[in-house]
Design an enzyme around this catalytic site. Sequence first.
Site, PDB file in Angstrom:
ATOM      1  N   CYS A  99       1.218  -9.672  -5.545  1.00 52.81           N
ATOM      2  CA  CYS A  99       0.592  -9.016  -6.698  1.00 52.81           C
ATOM      3  C   CYS A  99       1.144  -7.624  -6.978  1.00 52.81           C
ATOM      4  O   CYS A  99       0.651  -6.915  -7.842  1.00 52.81           O
ATOM      5  CB  CYS A  99      -0.920  -8.959  -6.527  1.00 52.81           C
ATOM      6  SG  CYS A  99      -1.422  -7.981  -5.107  1.00 52.81           S
ATOM      7  N   ARG A 150      -8.414  -4.758 -10.087  1.00 53.05           N
ATOM      8  CA  ARG A 150      -8.604  -3.472  -9.397  1.00 53.05           C
ATOM      9  C   ARG A 150      -9.934  -2.897  -9.878  1.00 53.05           C
ATOM     10  O   ARG A 150     -10.119  -2.703 -11.080  1.00 53.05           O
ATOM     11  CB  ARG A 150      -7.475  -2.511  -9.753  1.00 53.05           C
ATOM     12  CG  ARG A 150      -6.080  -2.951  -9.298  1.00 53.05           C
ATOM     13  CD  ARG A 150      -5.040  -1.918  -9.746  1.00 53.05           C
ATOM     14  NE  ARG A 150      -3.764  -2.070  -9.070  1.00 53.05           N
ATOM     15  CZ  ARG A 150      -2.681  -2.633  -9.622  1.00 53.05           C
ATOM     16  NH1 ARG A 150      -2.737  -3.121 -10.841  1.00 53.05           N
ATOM     17  NH2 ARG A 150      -1.554  -2.700  -8.944  1.00 53.05           N
ATOM     18  N   ARG A 174       5.418   6.227  -3.322  1.00 52.42           N
ATOM     19  CA  ARG A 174       5.646   5.452  -4.545  1.00 52.42           C
ATOM     20  C   ARG A 174       5.527   6.301  -5.810  1.00 52.42           C
ATOM     21  O   ARG A 174       5.976   5.908  -6.872  1.00 52.42           O
ATOM     22  CB  ARG A 174       4.683   4.255  -4.600  1.00 52.42           C
ATOM     23  CG  ARG A 174       3.237   4.644  -4.650  1.00 52.42           C
ATOM     24  CD  ARG A 174       2.329   3.452  -4.420  1.00 52.42           C
ATOM     25  NE  ARG A 174       1.845   2.862  -5.647  1.00 52.42           N
ATOM     26  CZ  ARG A 174       0.873   1.945  -5.699  1.00 52.42           C
ATOM     27  NH1 ARG A 174       0.319   1.501  -4.583  1.00 52.42           N
ATOM     28  NH2 ARG A 174       0.471   1.445  -6.834  1.00 52.42           N
ATOM     29  N   HIS A 233      -0.267   4.964 -12.687  1.00 54.91           N
ATOM     30  CA  HIS A 233      -1.102   4.057 -13.463  1.00 54.91           C
ATOM     31  C   HIS A 233      -0.760   4.093 -14.950  1.00 54.91           C
ATOM     32  O   HIS A 233      -0.876   3.082 -15.635  1.00 54.91           O
ATOM     33  CB  HIS A 233      -2.581   4.316 -13.174  1.00 54.91           C
ATOM     34  CG  HIS A 233      -3.012   3.672 -11.887  1.00 54.91           C
ATOM     35  ND1 HIS A 233      -3.691   4.319 -10.902  1.00 54.91           N
ATOM     36  CD2 HIS A 233      -2.783   2.429 -11.408  1.00 54.91           C
ATOM     37  CE1 HIS A 233      -3.864   3.502  -9.876  1.00 54.91           C
ATOM     38  NE2 HIS A 233      -3.327   2.346 -10.162  1.00 54.91           N
ATOM     39  N   ASN A 282       3.731  -2.902  -3.836  1.00 53.26           N
ATOM     40  CA  ASN A 282       3.800  -1.483  -4.227  1.00 53.26           C
ATOM     41  C   ASN A 282       3.592  -0.603  -3.001  1.00 53.26           C
ATOM     42  O   ASN A 282       4.315   0.360  -2.774  1.00 53.26           O
ATOM     43  CB  ASN A 282       2.733  -1.134  -5.274  1.00 53.26           C
ATOM     44  CG  ASN A 282       2.855  -1.987  -6.510  1.00 53.26           C
ATOM     45  OD1 ASN A 282       3.903  -2.574  -6.756  1.00 53.26           O
ATOM     46  ND2 ASN A 282       1.791  -2.073  -7.292  1.00 53.26           N
TER      47      ASN A 282
HETATM   48  C1  PEP Z   1       0.145  -3.031  -4.225  1.00 56.07           C
HETATM   49  O1  PEP Z   1       0.056  -2.116  -3.402  1.00 56.07           O
HETATM   50  O2  PEP Z   1       1.176  -3.719  -4.389  1.00 56.07           O
HETATM   51  C2  PEP Z   1      -0.989  -3.351  -5.104  1.00 56.07           C
HETATM   52  C3  PEP Z   1      -0.971  -4.413  -5.872  1.00 56.07           C
HETATM   53  O3  PEP Z   1      -2.039  -2.487  -5.114  1.00 56.07           O
HETATM   54  P1  PEP Z   1      -2.067  -1.066  -5.895  1.00 56.07           P
HETATM   55  O4  PEP Z   1      -0.853  -1.009  -6.790  1.00 56.07           O
HETATM   56  O5  PEP Z   1      -3.350  -1.040  -6.646  1.00 56.07           O
HETATM   57  O6  PEP Z   1      -2.009  -0.112  -4.754  1.00 56.07           O
HETATM   58 MG    MG Z   2      -1.864  -1.252  -2.916  1.00 53.85          MG
END
Ligand code: PEP
Ligand code: MG
Length: 557
Positions: A499, A293, A462, A186, A451
Amino acid sequence: MKGISVSNGVAIGRVQIVSKPKLEISKKAIEHHEIEPEIERFEENLQQVLGDIDHLIENIAHSKDDKDILSTHKMILQDPEFIKKIKKLINNELLSLEMAIKIHFTDIVEIFNNMENDYFAQRSSDYEDVAYRLLSQVLQQKTDFLENVAENTILIMENISPSLVTKVFAKNIGGLCTEKGSKNSHSSIIARSMNLPMIVNIPDLLKNVKNGDLIIVDGNTGDLIISAKEELLLKYNGILETEILEKEHLQKLIDIPSETRDGKRIKLMSNIEIPQEMKQVLSVKSEGVGLFRTEFMFIGQTKLPSENEQYEVYREIAEGCYPEDLTIRTIDVGGDKLSQLLNIEHEINPNLGCRGIRISLRHDEVFKTQIKAIYRANIKGNIKVMFPMISSVGEIHKVRQIMQECETELKRDDQDFYPNLKIGAMIEIPSAAITSDMIAKECDFLSIGTNDLVQYTLAVDRDNSSVEEYYQPSSQAVLRLIRMTVRNAHKAKIKVAICGEMASEKKYIELLIGLGIDEFSVSPGRLLMVKNEILNVNFKDAESLDERIFCALEEVE
Ligand code: PEP
Ligand code: MG
C-alpha cells in the site's frame, strides 16, 4: 528548471504566481490618550475575524480538514493569554494595535521554528496564518489570494498545504509547481490522487518565472520549461494529446478484471485519506479500500473523536465499499501530533519515537474507542483492521488481547457488532519484515507500507528532499525484505498487499508482481494506470521467475 516530480502528467499554460500580499504597517506607536480607543479597536476587529471564521466553517469549508484548521485558528484567537498580551503591549509599550499583533506573533513563530520539529513547524504556520488574518482585518486588506486563480493556469507557489491542494484543484488549474516541498508529503500524495501534474522543490523557482509566462510542466520527469521554442512546444502538445488518448484508453479498463496476461489475479484497491475520496474510489470500480488512513479525525483537533463520531465515518465508508472490503488502519501519528490531546511530552526524534501502534498501546482508552467503533461499524462484515508501525509479534498479541476486551465490553453493553474482524499488520519496519514468519501466523493478512519501509531500511527521512537520492524503493535491501515478507505470508497461507507509493509507480509494478505481491492498494487517481500495467505483465515465457525478476530489476535501474 528541474524539480522533483510528484504527480505525473504534462500541463502547458500561463504562469500565475500566488503568494500572500505583503501587509504594510504605517502607524507603529500611539500616544497615551489613544490607548483606550486602540484597545476597543482590537476588540472590534477580533470579533469581526472570529465571526468571519465561523462563517467560513459553516458555509465555505468543504472538507473536514479545512474546518479543523479554521477551528484551530479560532482557538488561538480566543486564548485569554493572547488577548492579555496584546492589551499589555498597547497599554505598557504604547504600540499600535497592528504593531502589537505583529510583535506577538513574530515571537511565537520564532519560538516554534527554533524547535526543529515537524509538528511545531506546522503549528508555526498556523500562527502565521492567524496573524495574517487578523492583521489584514485591522489594516482592511483582502486576504483571499486564491480568488483570481484562472482555469488552466500553472500555479506557482513557495509551498502548499494539503488543504490548499484540494482548494486549487477545484479551480481547474492545469498544474502546480512549488519552490519547496517533498515527494512523500501529504500535499504531494493528495495531488497524485487527483492526477494533478505537480513538481516540487524547484530551486529559485520564484526568481525565475513571472506572471503570464508560457510554461511546460512535465510531471513525468520533473522538468519545468520556460520560454520553450516552437519545436519543443509542438513536441509537448503531442505528448499532451497522447496523454488525453491514454486517459480515454484507461477509462475503457474500468470493467476489465485486474489480471496479468499469464492469468494471475491481482486484487486492486484504493488508498484514501478522507471520506470524500470515496467518490473517486467508486468511479474507477476499485475492489474496495486497502488503506483508510484515519489520522484526519485526530490531527489538529481540539478533542478526541468519540466512539459514535468514528462509528458514523467508518459505517458510511464501509457501506460505500460494500460488497468489497474496507481496510481501516488505526491511527498512525507521532506523539507530537497528539500532544495537546494526550498530554505527551515533546520528542526529539518523533519518527523513531512513540508513534503508530505504540501510541495506541500506551493509551489504550483511545485505542479501545477506535476498535469498538470499528467493530460496531462492521455491520455487513466487510471491514478489516490493520495496525501501523508493528515492530514485533508481541504487539499483535497485545492488540488481540485488547480486541478481546473490546468484544467483552460491547457484549456487556448490549451493542450490536460483527465478531469476526479480520486483522492485518503493516510491514513497514525492517524488524517486522525480518520476523514476518511469526507475525504472519498471528494475522489474517499483511500489508507492506513501502513509504516507511524504505525510510527505515535505508535510514532516509521520507520528507527530507535533500536526501532524496538515497530514497530508493528498488534497493536490494528493500526488495529482499519484500520477498521475505511475501514468502512468510504465503507459508502462513495469508495474502500480502502493498500500500506504499511504490505500488503505483509504473516501473515497479511488474517487479512487485514477480516478487509475489497478491494485492495492490493505490491512490484512486492512479488505479487505472496500475491496472493497465498489470494487464501487460506476462511471466509465462520466463525461463525462471528469478531470471524474470532480475530482468525487471535491470529495467528499473
Ligand atoms: C507506508 O508507510 O507505506 C504507508 C502506506 O503508510 P503512510 O504513508 O501513511 O505512513
Ligand atoms: Mg507508514
